[in-house]
Design an enzyme around this catalytic site. Structure first.
Site, PDB file in Angstrom:
ATOM      1  CE  LYS A 169      -2.366   0.807   3.842  1.00 55.31           C
ATOM      2  NZ  LYS A 169      -2.193   2.134   4.455  1.00 55.31           N
ATOM      3  CB  SER A 187       7.953   9.167   8.016  1.00 57.24           C
ATOM      4  OG  SER A 187       7.039   8.121   7.709  1.00 57.24           O
ATOM      5  CG  ASP A 239       2.470   0.683   9.989  1.00 53.32           C
ATOM      6  OD1 ASP A 239       1.893   1.352  10.861  1.00 53.32           O
ATOM      7  OD2 ASP A 239       2.594   1.059   8.807  1.00 53.32           O
ATOM      8  NE  ARG A 274      -0.744  -1.345   9.668  1.00 57.82           N
ATOM      9  CZ  ARG A 274      -0.477  -1.856   8.470  1.00 57.82           C
ATOM     10  NH1 ARG A 274      -0.510  -3.167   8.292  1.00 57.82           N
ATOM     11  NH2 ARG A 274      -0.195  -1.076   7.437  1.00 57.82           N
TER      12      ARG A 274
END
Length: 421
Positions: free
Chosen positions: A21, A162, A302, A375
């Site tokens: 992604k 970021s 992540d 997630r």
């Protein structure tokens, strides 16, 4: 609202993960900025990728998907000087497009839905007005920009997302003069910045690293390029952890030389004690005798939900540190990860900037809140390979944000995911 039932299982077989992604977001924006026609492949649509495509179209791009090839025509980009950009629930989309629209001199308003409306964007209100752009926001959505972004010095802390740095990196080469991004503290999620720089370089744009950031020469041109995407290491992590705690799986189409920081999952699982074999484009993980680790998550945020699950099956107490930014994701991901594991019989203590997980050997099963966070729902799926009972997880369809066919792939290597009302 759909729930999902995960039944205990022993992973076995091979799986393929979707294109990254993060990689697709970046390729679409660079292709749009090239002012020409580019083909990006393979591409699998998800809610977040659709949001980026919709925003690119709002700025004038023409985009079509045929099979898994995305054709991006950027010849009309920035011709219209007003636009409304609906970013869905995608933080990347929002933060990437704000400075890009400003670089094109577009008066743009940004909208979002769900958790995105509470995620911070105030750093742009601090730095863009110093460089020619009016920015109206209360620190969160709604947000609007107008005026022409001007080159110059852009100073910001390194411990912000970021995504803000990436947005500036995309935009600043388009300006007439040179610019500098100056970080006032060490950067986090460096892998995502490196991914941005690598993608930009493939489209002909160069950026020079400095001691405290980057120097960006102005007047550069994105060159139309056909682009091949990477498989998604962030998604592969959930299947790899399932295998590390309960079986064996080979994940295909994940590049060992990928710019994705989350490729570190292979090394981390080996450090835990899982058996890991890796070639250039695939990785095999098998259950092993695992021991606790101290994990610095500053560059791999992540991965935290998946790593926390893995730590439940490692002897001793694992500490995940430097992960405070996870409190500003689709959910407060430190809290939601801890709550999810504890509800299943695990032992997790929440820290200010991380998690402390004591290995319990097996989980009991139970009901968990998916927190409308893709997630968390996928981390609950990984738990099932080390659970004695069924796991019921809410907000099952949140996986559409990044991996719409997650349950199909999960079931293909022995998992049992069943959607229920």
């Amino acid at each position: 609202m759909k729930n999902v039932i995960y039944k205990p299982f022993a992973p076995h077989g091979e799986v393929s993960v979707p294109p990254s992604k993060s990689d697709v977001h970046r390729a679409v924006i660079c292709a749009m900025l090239s002012g020409g026609i580019c083909k990006i492949s393979p591409v699998a649509l998800s809610n977040d990728i659709n949001a980026t495509i919709d925003c690119a179209r709002a700025l004038g791009a023409k985009i079509e998907l045929e099979n898994d090839i995305l054709t991006v025509d950027g010849t009309e980009v920035f011709k219209n000087k007003t636009a409304v950009l609906d970013c869905g629930e995608s933080g990347s989309t929002l933060r990437f497009f704000v400075p890009v629209a400003a670089a094109g001199g577009v008066s743009a308003s940004f909208e979002g839905h769900g958790s995105l409306v509470s995620r911070p964007v105030g750093i742009y209100a601090d730095i863009l007005p110093q460089n020619g752009v009016e920015c109206h926001t209360g620190g969160r959505l709604p947000l609007s920009v107008s005026g022409q972004l001007k080159s110059g010095r852009f100073e910001l802390p390194g411990n912000i997302s970021s995504q803000f740095i990436t947005g500036l990196l995309f935009a600043l080469p388009l300006l007439e003069g040179d610019s500098d991004i100056v970080l006032t503290s060490p950067p986090e999620s460096v892998g995502y910045i490196e991914m941005t720089l690598r993608t930009m370089s493939k489209f002909g744009v160069s950026v020079e690293a400095t001691d405290d950031g980057w120097h960006i020469s102005g007047g550069q041109i994105y060159v139309p390029t056909d682009y091949t995407t990477d498989g998604d290491w962030s998604q592969a992590a959930f299947f790899m952890v399932s295998a590390a705690i309960g079986g064996s799986v080979t994940v295909k189409n994940v590049s060992k030389s990928s710019a994705q920081g989350d490729r570190e999952i292979a090394k981390i699982l080996r450090r835990f004690g899982a058996r890991v074999e890796q070639s250039e484009n695939r990785v095999t993980v098998e259950k092993g005798e695992m021991s606790a680790l101290i994990l610095d998550a500053s560059q791999i945020p992540d991965l935290v939900p998946a790593l926390a699950v893995c730590a439940c099956f490692a002897e001793g107490t694992t500490r995940i540190i430097n992960a405070a930014r996870l409190r500003l994701k689709e959910s407060d991901r430190l809290s939601s990860t801890a709550d999810m594991i504890n509800a299943l019989g695990g032992k997790v203590r929440e820290l200010a900037d991380g998690l402390e997980i004591t290995g319990v050997g097996r989980l009991s099963g139970g009901s968990v809140d998916g927190c409308n966070d893709h997630r968390i729902v996928m981390a609950a799926a990984a738990c099932a390979s080390g659970a004695d009972g069924e796991i019921i997880c809410s907000d099952a369809l949140s996986v559409n944000k990044s991996f719409p066919n997650f349950f199909e792939v999960y079931n293909s290597f022995g998992g049992h995911a069943e959607l229920i009302d």
